[in-house]
Design an enzyme around this catalytic site. Structure first.
Site, PDB file in Angstrom:
ATOM      1  N   PHE A 115     -22.121 -47.322  14.885  1.00 57.61           N
ATOM      2  CA  PHE A 115     -21.548 -46.212  15.669  1.00 57.61           C
ATOM      3  C   PHE A 115     -20.036 -46.108  15.499  1.00 57.61           C
ATOM      4  CE2 PHE A 115     -25.008 -45.918  19.257  1.00 57.61           C
ATOM      5  CZ  PHE A 115     -25.899 -45.407  18.337  1.00 57.61           C
ATOM      6  N   SER A 173     -30.633 -46.947  17.029  1.00 61.25           N
ATOM      7  CA  SER A 173     -29.884 -47.600  15.961  1.00 61.25           C
ATOM      8  C   SER A 173     -30.073 -49.108  16.043  1.00 61.25           C
ATOM      9  CB  SER A 173     -28.393 -47.275  16.074  1.00 61.25           C
ATOM     10  OG  SER A 173     -27.651 -48.095  15.182  1.00 61.25           O
ATOM     11  N   LYS A 215     -34.078 -39.828  20.367  1.00 59.24           N
ATOM     12  CA  LYS A 215     -34.307 -40.346  19.014  1.00 59.24           C
ATOM     13  C   LYS A 215     -34.780 -41.784  19.094  1.00 59.24           C
ATOM     14  CE  LYS A 215     -32.338 -40.358  14.369  1.00 59.24           C
ATOM     15  NZ  LYS A 215     -31.226 -39.841  13.537  1.00 59.24           N
ATOM     16  N   ASN A 244     -35.328 -43.060  13.451  1.00 60.41           N
ATOM     17  CA  ASN A 244     -34.108 -43.619  12.886  1.00 60.41           C
ATOM     18  C   ASN A 244     -34.462 -44.560  11.735  1.00 60.41           C
ATOM     19  OD1 ASN A 244     -31.352 -44.543  12.656  1.00 60.41           O
ATOM     20  ND2 ASN A 244     -31.058 -44.090  14.820  1.00 60.41           N
TER      21      ASN A 244
END
Length: 362
Positions: A115, A173, A215, A244
């Site tokens: 990120f 993530s 997501k 992802n």
């Protein structure tokens, strides 16, 4: 001839490390060096999903334009929509370099960026002057050192409400320690409750309701998918994005780069992400919008995602290998495939291979 230019451009960029090449591509788009794509307006590709009118079903996934530097330039490449971010409240540098790795034999990418972004304020300043009709989504996340991750997502909803056409809460993530723990049922319930409450408060003030998508990762058990589906349906979420990057390294040819930590994307992700997509479609039913992501590299793979249960699709990593002409080629290719299928709308093909994909093992 087009293929020769594409190969030449790829060889040129591949002389640089992946992160430098990424920055060069952003600079090229920002400067106007990348020509716009002339897309034929095919009404069969148009859909209204989550209250938004999409000219075609192909979008740029989050991760490329992290800081909202080139959303309008991306739309000119032929995308029906684009998604900026992931953005976090405070700027953060992400993980140490090197943190992006090409798996050329596999046409895949491993990243452990973490990120990295310039924060909410910088992205908002770039989005605020945009007045076009293009659909630009905002992908929101939490800072690595946050003491209240749910509050970070709420801050994203409130901070970008006036400029986002839709939101994506990214809890998938693998590169922020503990982030995927938010997919656990109790944590997910708390997150969705807070995010949707903030959205509803902002909607009441603004007089418009911005859709919120979630997501998720592809590395889920059947039980994990059950829990996510139950929470998504009980909270009346606007849609899902599946998926992802994966931590799996199954079937890779490049066993050297495969040892790098991080999430794998690109062509190797196609099968796994499409299976999870179909399994989630089975669980959430026909009405909930789903965006399919992972390994989309052609009109055929884009359409296969739709046949597996997606309303829309996104790509990113495959452009590393196919170049900026890829979205235009996919959209044109979808029109040709609809000619072959003899259907009046791409919507008619959704779920037509759902059983095939949902019946496979993750």
């Amino acid at each position: 001839m087009i293929g020769a230019f594409r190969d030449l451009g790829r060889r040129g960029l591949f002389m640089f490390d992946p992160e430098t090449a990424h920055g060069m591509s952003i600079a090229a788009l920002r400067s106007g060096l990348v020509p716009a794509c002339r897309i034929t307006n095919d009404q069969r590709l148009r859909q209204t999903i989550a209250g938004l009118d999409f000219a075609n079903p192909l979008g740029m996934a989050a991760g490329y334009d992290k800081n909202a530097e080139v959303p309008e330039a991306l739309l000119k490449l032929g995308f029906g929509f684009t998604e900026i971010g992931t953005v976090t409240p405070k700027p953060q540098s992400g993980n140490p370099r090197p943190r992006i790795f090409r798996l050329v034999e596999d046409e895949g990418v491993i990243n452990r960026l973490g990120f990295n972004n310039e924060g909410h304020d910088a992205a908002f300043r770039r989005l605020q002057p945009i007045r076009g009709n293009g659909i630009i989504g905002v992908n929101i996340g939490a800072n690595k050192d946050s003491t209240d991750r749910i509050a970070d997502y709420v801050a994203g909803i409130r901070g970008f409400y006036s400029v986002a056409r839709y939101f994506t809460a990214n809890i998938s993530s693998p590169n922020t320690p503990g982030l995927r723990d938010l997919q656990a049922r109790e944590s997910l319930s708390a997150l969705l409750s807070a995010v949707l409450a903030a959205r509803d408060e902002e909607a009441a003030k603004a007089g418009k309701k911005i859709p919120v998508f979630l997501k998720i990762a592809p590395d889920l058990t059947e039980e994990g998918m059950d829990d996510i589906a139950a929470e998504v349906l009980s909270h009346a979420l606007d849609g899902l994005i599946v998926s992802n990057t994966t931590l799996s390294r199954d079937g890779l040819k490049d066993q050297v780069q495969a040892k790098e930590a991080g999430g794998l994307s690109g062509k190797p992700l196609f099968e796994k992400s499409t299976v999870v997509l179909a399994k989630m479609r089975r669980r959430v039913g026909a009405a909930l919008p789903i965006i399919g992501v992972g390994g989309v590299s052609s009109a055929e793979t884009a359409l296969e995602k739709i046949k597996a249960g997606a309303d829309l699709v996104q790509l990113y990593s495959c452009m590393v290998y196919e170049g900026p002409g890829l979205p235009g080629r996919i959209v044109a290719g979808l029109s040709k495939l609809l000619d072959r299928e003899r259907v009046g709308s791409i919507r008619e093909l959704r779920d037509s291979r759902l059983d095939h994909w949902a019946g496979r093992n993750v």
